[in-house]
Design a protein around this motif. Structure first.
Motif, PDB file in Angstrom:
ATOM      1  N   SER B  49      -1.040   7.792   4.202  1.00  0.00           N
ATOM      2  CA  SER B  49       0.098   6.857   4.268  1.00  0.00           C
ATOM      3  C   SER B  49       1.113   7.320   5.304  1.00  0.00           C
ATOM      4  N   ASP B 170      -2.483  -0.380   4.404  1.00  0.00           N
ATOM      5  CA  ASP B 170      -2.515   0.856   3.615  1.00  0.00           C
ATOM      6  C   ASP B 170      -2.985   0.521   2.199  1.00  0.00           C
ATOM      7  N   GLU B 171      -4.238   0.820   1.936  1.00  0.00           N
ATOM      8  CA  GLU B 171      -4.861   0.511   0.649  1.00  0.00           C
ATOM      9  C   GLU B 171      -4.589  -0.923   0.212  1.00  0.00           C
TER      10      GLU B 171
HETATM   11 MG   LIG Z   1      -1.005   6.616   0.438  1.00  0.00          MG
END
Ligand SMILES: [Mg+2]
Ligand SMILES: Nc1ncnc2c1ncn2[C@@H]1O[C@H](COP(=O)(O)OP(=O)(O)OP(=O)(O)O)[C@@H](O)[C@H]1O
Lengths: 406, 234
Positions: B49, B170-171
């Motif tokens: 991240s 991000d995810e």
């Molecule tokens: Mg993360």
């Protein structure tokens, strides 16, 4: 773009309606108070200005008998210390424009079946000159009327209204304490005097007639007061001095003794009255401004809370491309909208309050464009000033910190 | 080489913590060419991240250089960075990050406000984008009135509305079930096929299979960088 930011600000305010309204309330009360106080203050100033200009300019009034402290009231003889001859002597002094000896009183006036109690002033044509009081119908009496004590009268608007209604008084005969008088003319409107009395509720007759036929006097040739008008305002102190000297000399008042008359500078009294009204209205405005300040601080407080609460929203906006300036503008607009909408409501409240005050107490209020402008200018300034710090705080947030905020 | 969308050289990022400086990224080097679809993988806490936030111009590195589309990001001021986030990059978060009190349409149109586009055009493009992710019928709903998968599709629509060259996610499927995840990945594949460069963080290997290239992070460093085996090179 700016329009879109306005929409964003509006939306944010709508999201928390109760809080927005409560914040606005601070501005409503602040601006309402300022407008109300300014209206009352300006009304008072206008009223005093009116009565000052109706009084006449550059005036002294001399009163028989000294009214100084010391506790010893003037004896009866002293109360008639001023004479017509004094007045004539004063008229010779340099800088003096007109001199009017006055014998005032009250009397019952009868015209036909009408009856009216009013003030009766015995004086000379110089009185009208000193007070710049025009005769609007008929004509004035003259110096020869004063010399021969003719029974003629000039009638003020209010007295005329009450005795004659819509009839033209000129040429008619009225009775003052039973004696018949011919109405020669009607005086112009003067309005309320400095003492709050209606100056138009009066009748003017020749001095001699007043003394001999109406009121009578135990000391012929004396008068109760003398009105003196100087040519200019600048010369008033000089005339005051020469007049005092002249009268002390004429009355043989020895050095160190109290004068047997008193002298008042009416123009100075009026000026100080005007000044104190001005100060009062300034003070009212200042006090009201404090509530505006409190309202402004309320806005700042709420905006700070709002910025903290919406930190995440700010982060999201920044992550999709909001610049610092966009965030700044959004929050600033919010503050300005709150203060402008709040002050519009406050304006209405203030105007309503002022009109209510006028209706209920009869004090004059003036709702001027300038006070509205001031209220609005101040409100916008308050919004920007107190909105700026929170908005700046929002704009300065670090995008990633703001996004992490829970 | 001139086609590189992302060029990362000697990049490090340390966080100030109560226990002193914590290095979350250590000397990372990476080049991503135009049109690539890269999956970033690695265990929790490995710095994925942190890396994505730097790629998205949301955060700044402590050391090293980041060149985006030929521009040295470190030399840009805050308005220029905002411009990059607005027009060059589309960012999709794990938690969607939609504004809760706004309709889906307004959420999607929001980046266009900051691009200075007029209202009618903003709404038109928001509708187009929502149609693209299959949600035009719900344009006036609020985010809390739709499912998580739908919310993520709205977030993707928002990321795409200003036609960015680079999509960072991000995810994006971290909060979604496997069926919904596959739908989202299909959308990403289609977008990639249109030429958008995509960098995506994921824990799941089957999600990573949709990418052409897989970059593994471990403890703040890249430990492997290879083409996706089963899918092969396109
Ligand atoms: Mg993360
Ligand atoms: N703001 C911060 N302050 C201090 N340390 C941080 C901060 N953000 C991240 N870290 C630390 O940096 C390291 C990398 O964090 P990062 O969020 O990049 O991991 P990640 O690979 O995304 O993990 P996950 O898969 O769980 O999302 C972690 O050890 C984390 O504790």
């Amino acid at each position: 773009m700016k329009l879109a930011m306005l929409g964003e600000a509006w939306r944010a305010m709508g999201a928390n309606r109760m809080r927005t309204v409560l914040t606005m309330l601070g501005m409503v009360i602040g601006v309402g108070a300022v407008v109300l106080m300014m209206s009352i203050g300006q009304g008072a100033q206008y009223a005093i200005q009116q009565s000052i200009s109706s009084m006449g300019s550059n005036l002294f009034i001399l009163l028989s008998g000294h009214t100084s402290t010391g506790g010893v009231r003037s004896a009866a003889g002293e109360a008639h210390s001023l004479t017509v001859a004094d007045a004539e002597a004063i008229a010779e002094l340099p800088g003096v424009q007109s001199v009017a000896p006055i014998h005032p009183g009250n009397a019952q006036i009868v015209y036909g079946s009408y009856n009216w109690n009013t003030s009766v002033i015995g004086s000379t044509p110089a009185y009208l000159e000193a007070r710049s009081w025009p005769v609007v119908a008929g004509s004035s009496f003259t110096q020869s009327d004063v010399r021969s004590a003719t029974r003629v009268a000039l009638i003020g608007q209010t007295a005329a209204q009450n005795l004659f209604g819509d009839e033209n008084p000129v040429g008619h005969t009225i009775r003052i304490r039973q004696s018949p008088f011919t109405v020669l003319g009607v005086l112009g409107t003067k309005g309320q005097g400095m003492d709050g009395r209606d100056q138009d509720d009066t009748i003017l007759i020749p001095l001699t007639t007043a003394q001999r036929n109406v009121f009578g006097t135990p000391f012929p040739g004396t008068v109760r007061m003398i009105m003196v008008q100087t040519a200019t305002q600048e010369i008033m102190p000089v005339v005051e001095k020469s007049m005092t000297e002249l009268l002390r000399q004429r009355h043989r008042t020895r050095e160190g003794m109290d004068a047997d008359f008193s002298l008042r500078n009416l123009t100075a009294v009026a000026d100080s009255a005007a000044e104190s009204t001005r100060v009062m209205s300034l003070l009212l405005g200042a006090i009201a401004s404090v509530s505006l300040l409190v309202g402004g601080i309320g806005i700042m407080n709420i905006m700070l809370v709002s910025v903290t609460e919406r930190t995440r929203e700010i982060g999201i906006r920044m992550s999709i491309g909001a610049r610092e300036g966009d965030i700044l503008l959004q929050f600033l607009l919010e503050a300005v909208i709150i203060s402008v909408v709040g002050s519009s409501a406050g304006l209405l409240l203030g105007i309503g309050g002022a009109l209510l005050a006028q209706a209920m107490t009869g004090t004059m209020v003036i709702i001027s464009g300038s006070s509205i402008l001031v209220a609005f200018g101040v409100a916008a300034t308050v919004g920007i000033f107190f909105g700026f710090y929170p908005a700046k705080k929002a704009a300065r947030l670090d995008p990633i910190e703001a996004l992490r905020y829970q | 080489m001139s086609d590189a969308v992302i060029r990362i050289e000697g990049l490090s990022k340390s966080y100030q913590t109560s226990a002193g400086l914590f290095p979350a990224l250590k000397d990372v080097n990476l080049v991503i060419e135009k049109g690539e679809f890269v999956a970033i993988m690695g265990p929790s806490g490995s710095g994925k991240s942190t890396f994505m936030n730097i790629l998205g111009c949301l955060d700044a590195p402590t050391l090293g250089s980041y060149t985006l589309d030929g521009r040295a990001v470190a030399s840009l001021d805050s308005d220029e960075l905002a411009g990059l986030r607005n027009r060059t990059i589309g960012f999709v978060f794990q938690g969607f990050n939609l504004l809760p009190r706004m309709s889906l349409r307004d959420n999607v149109a929001l980046p266009l406000i900051y691009a200075g586009i007029a209202l009618a055009e903003r709404q038109k493009r928001a509708h187009e984008m929502l149609a693209r992710v299959g949600l035009d019928a719900k344009a006036l709903s609020l985010p809390n009135q739709i499912s998580g998968g739908q919310q993520q599709r709205v977030a993707i629509a928002r990321a795409l509305v200003s036609h960015p060259r680079l999509l960072l996610a991000d995810e994006p499927t971290g909060n979604l079930d496997s069926h919904t995840s596959i739908e989202i990945m299909k959308l990403f594949e289609a977008l990639n096929a249109e030429g958008i460069t995509i960098v995506l963080v994921t824990h799941e290997t089957d999600i990573a299979q949709h990418a052409q290239r897989q970059v593994h992070f471990y403890d703040g460093s890249i430990i492997s960088d290879q083409a996706t085996p089963v899918r092969g090179t396109a």
